[in-house]
Design a protein around this motif. Structure first.
Motif, PDB file in Angstrom:
ATOM      1  N   GLY A  84      89.971  -7.665 -18.267  1.00 41.16           N
ATOM      2  CA  GLY A  84      89.348  -8.811 -18.922  1.00 41.16           C
ATOM      3  C   GLY A  84      88.231  -8.393 -19.855  1.00 41.16           C
ATOM      4  O   GLY A  84      88.076  -8.947 -20.944  1.00 41.16           O
ATOM      5  N   TRP A 109      92.692 -15.209 -29.134  1.00 42.97           N
ATOM      6  CA  TRP A 109      93.031 -15.488 -27.745  1.00 42.97           C
ATOM      7  C   TRP A 109      92.288 -14.590 -26.762  1.00 42.97           C
ATOM      8  O   TRP A 109      92.402 -14.762 -25.556  1.00 42.97           O
ATOM      9  CB  TRP A 109      94.526 -15.319 -27.522  1.00 42.97           C
ATOM     10  CG  TRP A 109      95.058 -14.023 -28.071  1.00 42.97           C
ATOM     11  CD1 TRP A 109      95.649 -13.853 -29.290  1.00 42.97           C
ATOM     12  CD2 TRP A 109      95.040 -12.737 -27.463  1.00 42.97           C
ATOM     13  NE1 TRP A 109      95.991 -12.541 -29.472  1.00 42.97           N
ATOM     14  CE2 TRP A 109      95.639 -11.823 -28.352  1.00 42.97           C
ATOM     15  CE3 TRP A 109      94.578 -12.253 -26.243  1.00 42.97           C
ATOM     16  CZ2 TRP A 109      95.766 -10.469 -28.079  1.00 42.97           C
ATOM     17  CZ3 TRP A 109      94.713 -10.898 -25.961  1.00 42.97           C
ATOM     18  CH2 TRP A 109      95.301 -10.029 -26.871  1.00 42.97           C
ATOM     19  N   THR A 143      89.740 -16.349 -24.274  1.00 41.94           N
ATOM     20  CA  THR A 143      90.456 -17.172 -23.294  1.00 41.94           C
ATOM     21  C   THR A 143      91.134 -16.300 -22.248  1.00 41.94           C
ATOM     22  O   THR A 143      91.085 -16.596 -21.046  1.00 41.94           O
ATOM     23  CB  THR A 143      91.508 -18.048 -23.998  1.00 41.94           C
ATOM     24  OG1 THR A 143      90.861 -18.821 -24.999  1.00 41.94           O
ATOM     25  CG2 THR A 143      92.195 -18.961 -23.014  1.00 41.94           C
ATOM     26  N   ALA A 144      91.753 -15.213 -22.686  1.00 43.07           N
ATOM     27  CA  ALA A 144      92.418 -14.304 -21.748  1.00 43.07           C
ATOM     28  C   ALA A 144      91.408 -13.637 -20.823  1.00 43.07           C
ATOM     29  O   ALA A 144      91.656 -13.476 -19.621  1.00 43.07           O
ATOM     30  CB  ALA A 144      93.210 -13.257 -22.520  1.00 43.07           C
ATOM     31  N   ILE A 168      88.365 -14.770 -19.930  1.00 43.74           N
ATOM     32  CA  ILE A 168      87.774 -15.736 -19.001  1.00 43.74           C
ATOM     33  C   ILE A 168      88.787 -16.172 -17.943  1.00 43.74           C
ATOM     34  O   ILE A 168      88.417 -16.483 -16.818  1.00 43.74           O
ATOM     35  CB  ILE A 168      87.172 -16.917 -19.773  1.00 43.74           C
ATOM     36  CG1 ILE A 168      85.953 -16.418 -20.545  1.00 43.74           C
ATOM     37  CG2 ILE A 168      86.788 -18.054 -18.853  1.00 43.74           C
ATOM     38  CD1 ILE A 168      85.283 -17.431 -21.401  1.00 43.74           C
ATOM     39  N   SER A 169      90.066 -16.138 -18.272  1.00 45.41           N
ATOM     40  CA  SER A 169      91.060 -16.491 -17.257  1.00 45.41           C
ATOM     41  C   SER A 169      91.160 -15.423 -16.174  1.00 45.41           C
ATOM     42  O   SER A 169      91.641 -15.698 -15.080  1.00 45.41           O
ATOM     43  CB  SER A 169      92.421 -16.722 -17.906  1.00 45.41           C
ATOM     44  OG  SER A 169      92.914 -15.521 -18.446  1.00 45.41           O
ATOM     45  N   SER A 218      88.478 -14.075 -14.896  1.00 44.79           N
ATOM     46  CA  SER A 218      87.255 -14.213 -14.112  1.00 44.79           C
ATOM     47  C   SER A 218      87.418 -14.981 -12.808  1.00 44.79           C
ATOM     48  O   SER A 218      86.798 -14.623 -11.823  1.00 44.79           O
ATOM     49  CB  SER A 218      86.176 -14.861 -14.968  1.00 44.79           C
ATOM     50  OG  SER A 218      84.972 -14.940 -14.253  1.00 44.79           O
TER      51      SER A 218
END
Length: 99
Positions: free
Chosen positions: A50, A60, A63-64, A66-67, A69
């Motif tokens: 991440g 992107w 977003t990738a 934080i997903s 996390s």
């Protein structure tokens, strides 16, 4: 904002890596736990991925990153929770030791 998220990812990654090394017995002896070591190493690797994705300059990437996390908070705990009936005693009941 991006640098604050990157610092958070770096701190989380380091903490999980240290926890994994501790459960491997490399930092503290007597705290070895193979399942916890593996789980924390996987979480650390995902957080590092991440962090790397956050460093990319793509639309992107944030977003990738934080997903990745929420992964540590959704990981199952290896410590079993006590059953509620195990600690409940009826008032006035006498417990006798088992032979």
């Amino acid at each position: 904002m991006r640098s604050a998220v990157a610092i958070l990812f770096l701190v989380e990654t380091c903490l999980y890596a240290v926890a994994s090394l501790t459960h491997a017995g490399l930092i503290l002896e007597g705290h070895e736990h193979r399942q916890a070591m593996i789980a924390e190493a996987v979480i650390s690797a995902v957080l590092l991925l991440g962090l790397i994705l956050l460093g990319l300059d793509r639309p992107w990437s944030r977003t990738a990153a934080i997903s990745a996390s929420p992964l540590p908070s959704s990981a199952p705990s290896s410590v079993p929770s006590p059953s509620p009936s195990a600690s409940v005693r009826k008032p006035g009941s006498i417990t006798s030791p088992m032979p």
